[in-house]
Structure formats: structure tokens, C-alpha cells
Design a protein around this motif. Structure first.
Motif, PDB file in Angstrom:
ATOM      1  N   UNK A 137       0.859  -1.376  -0.052  1.00  0.00           N
ATOM      2  CA  UNK A 137      -0.023  -0.164  -0.257  1.00  0.00           C
ATOM      3  C   UNK A 137       1.020   1.291   0.130  1.00  0.00           C
ATOM      4  N   UNK A 138       2.087   0.913   0.934  1.00  0.00           N
ATOM      5  CA  UNK A 138       2.823   1.822   1.032  1.00  0.00           C
ATOM      6  C   UNK A 138       3.852   2.631  -0.304  1.00  0.00           C
ATOM      7  N   UNK A 160       6.264   3.723   5.275  1.00  0.00           N
ATOM      8  CA  UNK A 160       5.201   2.255   5.730  1.00  0.00           C
ATOM      9  C   UNK A 160       5.232   2.903   7.362  1.00  0.00           C
ATOM     10  N   UNK A 216       3.228   6.191   8.444  1.00  0.00           N
ATOM     11  CA  UNK A 216       1.139   6.084   8.279  1.00  0.00           C
ATOM     12  C   UNK A 216       0.535   6.946   8.301  1.00  0.00           C
ATOM     13  N   UNK A 217       0.721   7.892   7.504  1.00  0.00           N
ATOM     14  CA  UNK A 217       0.180   9.800   7.663  1.00  0.00           C
ATOM     15  C   UNK A 217       0.507  10.568   8.383  1.00  0.00           C
ATOM     16  N   UNK A 268      -0.310   8.756  11.204  1.00  0.00           N
ATOM     17  CA  UNK A 268      -1.034   7.818  12.309  1.00  0.00           C
ATOM     18  C   UNK A 268      -0.001   7.268  12.539  1.00  0.00           C
ATOM     19  N   UNK A 302       0.519   6.589  16.334  1.00  0.00           N
ATOM     20  CA  UNK A 302      -0.388   5.241  17.188  1.00  0.00           C
ATOM     21  C   UNK A 302      -0.467   3.903  16.867  1.00  0.00           C
ATOM     22  N   UNK A 303      -0.509   3.504  15.273  1.00  0.00           N
ATOM     23  CA  UNK A 303      -0.308   2.655  15.150  1.00  0.00           C
ATOM     24  C   UNK A 303       0.596   1.680  15.475  1.00  0.00           C
ATOM     25  N   UNK A 304       2.148   1.757  15.412  1.00  0.00           N
ATOM     26  CA  UNK A 304       3.430   1.156  15.807  1.00  0.00           C
ATOM     27  C   UNK A 304       3.804   0.737  17.776  1.00  0.00           C
ATOM     28  N   UNK A 319       1.116  -3.394   5.992  1.00  0.00           N
ATOM     29  CA  UNK A 319       1.730  -2.829   4.200  1.00  0.00           C
ATOM     30  C   UNK A 319       0.598  -2.884   3.333  1.00  0.00           C
ATOM     31  N   UNK A 370      -4.461   5.836   8.094  1.00  0.00           N
ATOM     32  CA  UNK A 370      -4.226   5.256   8.784  1.00  0.00           C
ATOM     33  C   UNK A 370      -4.376   4.486  10.348  1.00  0.00           C
ATOM     34  N   UNK A 373      -5.286   4.368  21.947  1.00  0.00           N
ATOM     35  CA  UNK A 373      -3.963   4.486  21.526  1.00  0.00           C
ATOM     36  C   UNK A 373      -5.647   5.399  19.632  1.00  0.00           C
TER      37      UNK A 373
END
Lengths: 50, 255
Positions: free
Chosen positions: A2-3, A9, A12-13, A15, A18-20, B48, B58, B119
Motif C-alpha cells: 500500500x505504501x 510505512x 503512516x500518514x 498516524x 499510534x499504529x506502531x 503493509x 492509517x 490509542x
């Protein structure tokens, strides 16, 4: 993928943090629930070693 | 006159710690490999390859941890209550050990669901926490787990501890439908269920297929961790029995 790149990656734009962090917490909690009983099993056999 | 209920043979075999120890030893490798593969494929796909959400961007990728954790936290609770009921009714030792093992496992998974929710809430709702029905009932689930765990580990007598834990988990079962329907009964920020039995998911397959893989992976992980925890409990409680003594001796030859 996607990236377009690895740094995207990670980011994440905006974010990324938060995601990681979520995935890191998940890894820690899942690992804890596997490692903890394994260690206890090891301890059990160690303590009963005569 | 009491009526004697006949249960199938496998039901009584389940009650034998030694039988459970043997069968779980055979099942563990398969479930471990399945859990590892599913989670690995799921995580790579989720991070990914799955598309970003058109509104949430995301941060949406948090769903692949959050939803499986929330589903598992509730399933684990139901399992704990059922095992508790079985140990109350049939005095089955293994059921009590399974119920005891569910408590810390479920508690940590509930923490994972709450933490990832918080989060995710920050970039999406602008707040880490709101006192909303879904979030509050999920927090109560965590407290129930902690209560059951505390009863199992602090009450002196094993029998009393098991009974107290089973009763609390059965009473707390009422919280499960509250969690499920909280998004329908009350006005909430929380979005409704992603997966339902009757309808197709609202999201495209590029999004829900990896989510399904993650849910299956979490369930396999649950099976592995629950079996490992229950096996330790069995070893500990059956340490004076011949077959555990024999296991200890066999281990010594290996060392």
C-alpha cells in the motif's frame, strides 16, 4: 504494498506512532502470555529436581 | 431419589488431569504453528497491504489488533464462566484449572483491547477515553477478570477459591450482552460490530479478510496460552501423583 516506501510505512500518514505502539503492546502482551507459563513449567521441574 | 445424569465418556475423560495433560501436549504444536502463521500473515497484510480508511486514514490499521483482542476478551470470559459452572456442578478439577487459567489471560487481553481502543480514540475522536457504554462495560469486564483472578489466587483453600471464582464469573456473565448491545442501546461514539453472523461486512474484502485472519490467529494463540497455563496448574496440583513424579524423573534423564 500500500505504501510507496519504507519511510512512508513507518510514518503512516502521520498516524505512525499510534499504529506502531498498538502493535508493540499487542506483541508484548501475547509474548507475555506464552513466555510466562513456559517459565513456570521450567521452574516447576527445576524445583522438583532431586 | 436423585436422578443420575449420564454424560458421554469423553466428558469424564476431560475431567482427568492426566488425560488433559497428554492430549494438550499433542495439540500444542499444531495450534502453535497455526497461531504463528496466521498472526504473521495477518500482521504483514494489516500493516503493509490493507488499504487505509478513507476517513480515518492509517490509524484504521489499529482495528486489526483492537477487534480481535475485544472479541477474544469476551470469548475468554464466556469460557471462564462455563468452565467455572462445570467445576461447580460436576466438581471437575480440570474445569477449575481452566477457569483459573482464563482469568489472567483474559485480563491481559482486555487490557490490550482497552489500550488499543484508547490509542485509536485519540486521533479518531480526539480523546483517549470517554465514559461511553461500550468503553465502560469493557472496563467492567477487566475488573471482573481481576476479581476472579484475585479470588483464585488469594483464597487459601483451592476448593473455596474455585467456587468463589466460578460464582463471580457466572454473575459477571450478564456484562457480556451489555458489551455486545451497548452500541445499540445507548448513543455512542463507538462504531457498531464489524462482523455479524447474518450480514456481509460493510467494509471491502481487502479490509475484512486480514481482520478475519487476525481473529483466527488470536483464537489459536488463546488455545496455546490457555493449554500452557492449564498444564502448569495441573503439574502443580498433581505434583504428588505417580505420573507427575514420573515426568519429573524423565526430565532429569534429559538434563
Amino acid at each position: 504494498m500500500y505504501f510507496d516506501s519504507f519511510s512512508e510505512l513507518l510514518d503512516m500518514g502521520g498516524h505512525g506512532l499510534y499504529v506502531w505502539i498498538c502493535y508493540a503492546i499487542a506483541l508484548a502482551i501475547l509474548l507475555f502470555n506464552i513466555v510466562s507459563p513456559l517459565l513456570k513449567t521450567k521452574q516447576f521441574f527445576y524445583h522438583h529436581y532431586r | 431419589m436423585t436422578k443420575n445424569w449420564k454424560m458421554p465418556k469423553w466428558f469424564y475423560q476431560l475431567g482427568s488431569p492426566r488425560w488433559f495433560y497428554d492430549i494438550s501436549g499433542k495439540l500444542l504444536p499444531g495450534f502453535s504453528i497455526a497461531a504463528l502463521l496466521l498472526l504473521l500473515v495477518g500482521v504483514v497484510w494489516a500493516l503493509a497491504f490493507a488499504p487505509a480508511d478513507y476517513q480515518q486514514g492509517n490509524s484504521f490499521r489499529i482495528i486489526y489488533i483492537h477487534v480481535p483482542a475485544a472479541i477474544l476478551a469476551q470469548s475468554c470470559y464466556i469460557m471462564m464462566a462455563i468452565a467455572g459452572a462445570i467445576s461447580l456442578i460436576w466438581k471437575m478439577k480440570v474445569a477449575d484449572m481452566v477457569a483459573k487459567s482464563c482469568a489472567p489471560l483474559g485480563a491481559t487481553i482486555a487490557v490490550l483491547a482497552l489500550a488499543t481502543g484508547a490509542i485509536w480514540g485519540k486521533p479518531t475522536w480526539g480523546a483517549w477515553w470517554v465514559w461511553d457504554a461500550r468503553l465502560t462495560s469493557m472496563l467492567i469486564l477487566l475488573f471482573l477478570y481481576i476479581g476472579v483472578y484475585t479470588l483464585h489466587t488469594t483464597v487459601e483453600s483451592e476448593v473455596n477459591a474455585g467456587q468463589a471464582g466460578a460464582v463471580l464469573s457466572l454473575v459477571g456473565l450478564v456484562n457480556i450482552p451489555i458489551i455486545k448491545y451497548s452500541v445499540e442501546w445507548w448513543n455512542t461514539l463507538h462504531q457498531p460490530a464489524t462482523f455479524t453472523v447474518t450480514e456481509k461486512p460493510a467494509m471491502p474484502s481487502e479490509m475484512w479478510v486480514p481482520l478475519l485472519i487476525m481473529v483466527l490467529g488470536f483464537y489459536c494463540f488463546f488455545a496455546v496460552s490457555l493449554m500452557l497455563r492449564t498444564r502448569v496448574e495441573i503439574l502443580h496440583r498433581e505434583r504428588r501423583s505417580g505420573w507427575v513424579q514420573q515426568l519429573i524423573e524423565e526430565r532429569q534423564h534429559v538434563l
